[in-house]
Design a protein around this motif. Structure first.
Motif, PDB file in Angstrom:
ATOM      1  N   PRO A   1      -7.658  53.225 -15.774  1.00  0.00           N
ATOM      2  CA  PRO A   1      -8.469  52.848 -14.620  1.00  0.00           C
ATOM      3  C   PRO A   1      -9.130  51.491 -14.857  1.00  0.00           C
ATOM      4  CG  PRO A   1      -9.600  54.508 -15.915  1.00  0.00           C
ATOM      5  CD  PRO A   1      -8.239  54.360 -16.517  1.00  0.00           C
ATOM      6  N   SER A   2      -9.782  50.968 -13.827  1.00  0.00           N
ATOM      7  CA  SER A   2     -10.474  49.684 -13.983  1.00  0.00           C
ATOM      8  C   SER A   2     -11.758  49.839 -14.790  1.00  0.00           C
ATOM      9  CB  SER A   2     -10.788  49.084 -12.605  1.00  0.00           C
ATOM     10  OG  SER A   2     -11.597  49.972 -11.846  1.00  0.00           O
ATOM     11  N   ASP A   3     -12.389  51.004 -14.725  1.00  0.00           N
ATOM     12  CA  ASP A   3     -13.600  51.271 -15.505  1.00  0.00           C
ATOM     13  C   ASP A   3     -13.230  52.162 -16.678  1.00  0.00           C
ATOM     14  OD1 ASP A   3     -16.049  51.837 -16.568  1.00  0.00           O
ATOM     15  OD2 ASP A   3     -16.902  52.726 -14.758  1.00  0.00           O
TER      16      ASP A   3
ATOM     17  N   ALA B   1     -16.824  58.070 -19.358  1.00  0.00           N
ATOM     18  CA  ALA B   1     -16.152  59.196 -19.998  1.00  0.00           C
ATOM     19  C   ALA B   1     -15.415  60.077 -18.993  1.00  0.00           C
ATOM     20  CB  ALA B   1     -17.156  60.027 -20.789  1.00  0.00           C
ATOM     21  N   THR B   2     -15.926  60.131 -17.758  1.00  0.00           N
ATOM     22  CA  THR B   2     -15.264  60.885 -16.695  1.00  0.00           C
ATOM     23  C   THR B   2     -14.820  59.907 -15.618  1.00  0.00           C
ATOM     24  OG1 THR B   2     -16.672  62.815 -17.125  1.00  0.00           O
ATOM     25  CG2 THR B   2     -15.468  62.755 -15.031  1.00  0.00           C
ATOM     26  N   PRO B   3     -13.550  59.510 -15.609  1.00  0.00           N
ATOM     27  CA  PRO B   3     -13.090  58.487 -14.664  1.00  0.00           C
ATOM     28  C   PRO B   3     -13.250  58.928 -13.215  1.00  0.00           C
ATOM     29  CG  PRO B   3     -11.493  58.843 -16.420  1.00  0.00           C
ATOM     30  CD  PRO B   3     -12.499  59.943 -16.527  1.00  0.00           C
ATOM     31  N   SER B   4     -13.446  57.965 -12.339  1.00  0.00           N
ATOM     32  CA  SER B   4     -13.561  58.231 -10.913  1.00  0.00           C
ATOM     33  C   SER B   4     -12.243  58.766 -10.363  1.00  0.00           C
ATOM     34  CB  SER B   4     -13.944  56.953 -10.166  1.00  0.00           C
ATOM     35  OG  SER B   4     -13.814  57.119  -8.769  1.00  0.00           O
ATOM     36  N   SER B   5     -12.330  59.705  -9.438  1.00  0.00           N
ATOM     37  CA  SER B   5     -11.130  60.253  -8.802  1.00  0.00           C
ATOM     38  C   SER B   5     -10.464  59.233  -7.883  1.00  0.00           C
ATOM     39  CB  SER B   5     -11.488  61.508  -7.999  1.00  0.00           C
ATOM     40  OG  SER B   5     -12.429  61.189  -6.974  1.00  0.00           O
TER      41      SER B   5
ATOM     42  N   TYR C   1      -5.641  57.620 -16.265  1.00  0.00           N
ATOM     43  CA  TYR C   1      -5.112  57.248 -17.577  1.00  0.00           C
ATOM     44  C   TYR C   1      -3.714  57.861 -17.708  1.00  0.00           C
ATOM     45  CZ  TYR C   1      -9.602  55.656 -19.594  1.00  0.00           C
ATOM     46  OH  TYR C   1     -10.759  54.978 -19.879  1.00  0.00           O
ATOM     47  N   ALA C   2      -2.760  57.054 -18.146  1.00  0.00           N
ATOM     48  CA  ALA C   2      -1.400  57.566 -18.322  1.00  0.00           C
ATOM     49  C   ALA C   2      -0.662  56.738 -19.360  1.00  0.00           C
ATOM     50  CB  ALA C   2      -0.630  57.534 -17.000  1.00  0.00           C
ATOM     51  N   GLY C   3       0.118  57.407 -20.181  1.00  0.00           N
ATOM     52  CA  GLY C   3       1.024  56.748 -21.103  1.00  0.00           C
ATOM     53  C   GLY C   3       2.438  57.220 -20.854  1.00  0.00           C
TER      54      GLY C   3
ATOM     55  N   ASP D   1     -12.961  45.879 -31.160  1.00  0.00           N
ATOM     56  CA  ASP D   1     -13.238  45.910 -29.722  1.00  0.00           C
ATOM     57  C   ASP D   1     -13.706  47.306 -29.313  1.00  0.00           C
ATOM     58  OD1 ASP D   1     -13.454  45.091 -27.130  1.00  0.00           O
ATOM     59  OD2 ASP D   1     -11.312  44.713 -26.816  1.00  0.00           O
ATOM     60  N   THR D   2     -14.278  47.400 -28.110  1.00  0.00           N
ATOM     61  CA  THR D   2     -14.768  48.679 -27.586  1.00  0.00           C
ATOM     62  C   THR D   2     -13.602  49.600 -27.252  1.00  0.00           C
ATOM     63  OG1 THR D   2     -16.679  47.552 -26.626  1.00  0.00           O
ATOM     64  CG2 THR D   2     -16.171  49.759 -25.804  1.00  0.00           C
ATOM     65  N   GLN D   3     -13.695  50.864 -27.659  1.00  0.00           N
ATOM     66  CA  GLN D   3     -12.651  51.816 -27.334  1.00  0.00           C
ATOM     67  C   GLN D   3     -12.827  52.355 -25.927  1.00  0.00           C
ATOM     68  OE1 GLN D   3     -12.010  54.803 -30.302  1.00  0.00           O
ATOM     69  NE2 GLN D   3     -11.396  53.297 -31.837  1.00  0.00           N
ATOM     70  N   ASN D   4     -11.717  52.724 -25.298  1.00  0.00           N
ATOM     71  CA  ASN D   4     -11.763  53.289 -23.956  1.00  0.00           C
ATOM     72  C   ASN D   4     -12.131  54.769 -24.026  1.00  0.00           C
ATOM     73  OD1 ASN D   4     -11.016  50.777 -23.045  1.00  0.00           O
ATOM     74  ND2 ASN D   4      -8.854  51.290 -22.836  1.00  0.00           N
ATOM     75  N   LEU D   5     -13.030  55.202 -23.124  1.00  0.00           N
ATOM     76  CA  LEU D   5     -13.713  56.486 -23.296  1.00  0.00           C
ATOM     77  C   LEU D   5     -13.084  57.654 -22.540  1.00  0.00           C
ATOM     78  CD1 LEU D   5     -17.436  55.247 -23.068  1.00  0.00           C
ATOM     79  CD2 LEU D   5     -15.968  55.502 -25.094  1.00  0.00           C
ATOM     80  N   GLY D   6     -12.180  57.383 -21.609  1.00  0.00           N
ATOM     81  CA  GLY D   6     -11.735  58.468 -20.731  1.00  0.00           C
ATOM     82  C   GLY D   6     -10.363  59.025 -21.012  1.00  0.00           C
ATOM     83  N   TRP D   7      -9.800  58.742 -22.205  1.00  0.00           N
ATOM     84  CA  TRP D   7      -8.435  59.155 -22.475  1.00  0.00           C
ATOM     85  C   TRP D   7      -8.254  60.673 -22.496  1.00  0.00           C
ATOM     86  CZ3 TRP D   7      -3.908  57.092 -21.964  1.00  0.00           C
ATOM     87  CH2 TRP D   7      -3.733  55.705 -22.069  1.00  0.00           C
ATOM     88  N   HIS D   8      -9.329  61.436 -22.720  1.00  0.00           N
ATOM     89  CA  HIS D   8      -9.175  62.895 -22.716  1.00  0.00           C
ATOM     90  C   HIS D   8      -8.888  63.431 -21.309  1.00  0.00           C
ATOM     91  CE1 HIS D   8     -13.399  61.847 -22.114  1.00  0.00           C
ATOM     92  NE2 HIS D   8     -13.561  62.993 -21.477  1.00  0.00           N
TER      93      HIS D   8
END
Length: 329
Positions: free
Chosen positions: A91-93, A97-101, A106-108, A153-160
């Motif tokens: 996502p852009s943000d 920790a809880t991404p906006s709907s 997040y996808a790999g 660098d800062t880690q991305n928080l919403g991967w879970h």
């Protein structure tokens, strides 16, 4: 409908014999929204792509593959290619920790690719299958946050909250035509050409069709059929054969993608409440860059500007850079 589109795209055209190539081509390609000639973005939407690919020399396919190549793509100089690619979407943000709907999930994606390639002097046709996994098994979280940790660098928080594991595949087919437009200064002067292209892909990864055109100016333009990007179009265009000491060109073009389905936007098909956003049915791209070949090596850089892929995306063009290095041996 998809079969009719593919049949139209790959109808027989030129029958001329292209250059023989007795060397394999090895390619390493990286794309990132931070690798850009502009003030780039940082980890949003299509944020990273990596690809490693092998393309065979000409006309050394095993008998069954050669027969399939000829049946599907017609007469021409045959190659086969195989590779692996990983794509990362966020996502852009990325600090929530809880991404906006309303934001991209997040996808790999981790895909293996097998392509049959068929060249004439004025066209390159590709038919291939891609298969792999979307979800944690792609290793996207580990690669991205591991790299961020290594550089401080800062880690991305919403991967879970990323999309869950799902086997994905697609069949892809495409053709690129080379249309010489003339030259200035004779045989050692500057040449011009165009590379119109059409492709289609179908599967539970993506269902889409793409039309595009690229204008090139340089020397030795008949050495290749342009350079690919990882995420769009058909990726079987790595092969080249230098027709002068140092072929080079600068290029610019546009493409349009008609998207019927995209799993990375619309979520897991096996889960009712999978994160998802509403895709846009048409996505446009503008691309520009430079390529040069010397001593069997081809280096290229492409800058890509892309329109919004989903309805709640931030306004304006998204951009990323693509660096491609190939060697023959």
């Amino acid at each position: 409908m998809a079969a009719m589109l593919v049949g139209t795209v790959l109808a027989p055209t030129a029958r001329a014999t292209p250059l023989q190539d007795d060397q394999n081509t090895w390619t390493l390609q990286g794309e990132n929204d931070a690798v850009t000639t502009l003030k780039g973005t940082s980890d949003q939407y299509y944020t990273s792509g990596l690809r490693f690919n092998w393309t065979s020399r000409t006309d050394h396919l095993p008998g069954p593959l050669a027969a399939v190549n000829r049946f599907v793509l017609g007469r021409g100089m045959q190659r086969v290619s195989a590779g692996v690619q990983q794509l990362i979407f966020t996502p852009s943000d990325t600090q929530t920790a809880t991404p906006s709907s309303r934001d991209r999930p997040y996808a790999g994606v981790l895909l293996g690719t097998l392509n049959l390639i068929n060249d004439t002097d004025l066209s390159r046709s590709v038919f291939g299958i891609q298969m792999g996994v979307m979800g944690p098994a792609s290793g996207a979280r580990q690669l991205q946050n591991g790299f961020h940790g290594a550089i401080g660098d800062t880690q991305n928080l919403g991967w879970h909250h990323q999309l869950k594991n799902q086997v994905i595949f697609q069949v892809q087919m495409g053709r690129t035509w080379r249309l010489p437009l003339g030259n200035i200064g004779g045989a050692n002067g500057i040449f011009f050409d165009m590379l119109p292209s059409a492709s289609a892909r179908a599967g539970d990864y993506r269902i889409a069709g793409t039309l595009g055109d690229t204008f090139r100016i340089g020397q030795g333009l008949d050495s290749d059929f342009g350079v690919p990007t990882i995420g769009a179009g058909t990726d079987g265009t790595d092969a080249y054969k230098a027709t002068r000491m140092v072929p080079w060109y600068i290029f610019g073009g546009v493409s349009g993608d008609a998207v019927a389905y995209d799993a990375t936007l619309q979520g897991n098909t096996t889960l009712k409440n999978s994160p998802h956003v509403d895709k846009k049915p048409v996505v446009g791209e503008i691309h520009a860059g430079v390529a040069v070949m010397f001593y069997g090596v081809r280096i290229s850089y492409s800058q890509v500007w892309q329109t919004q892929e989903f309805t709640t995306a931030r306004s304006g063009l998204f951009n990323y850079g693509s660096l491609n290095a190939s060697a023959k041996f």
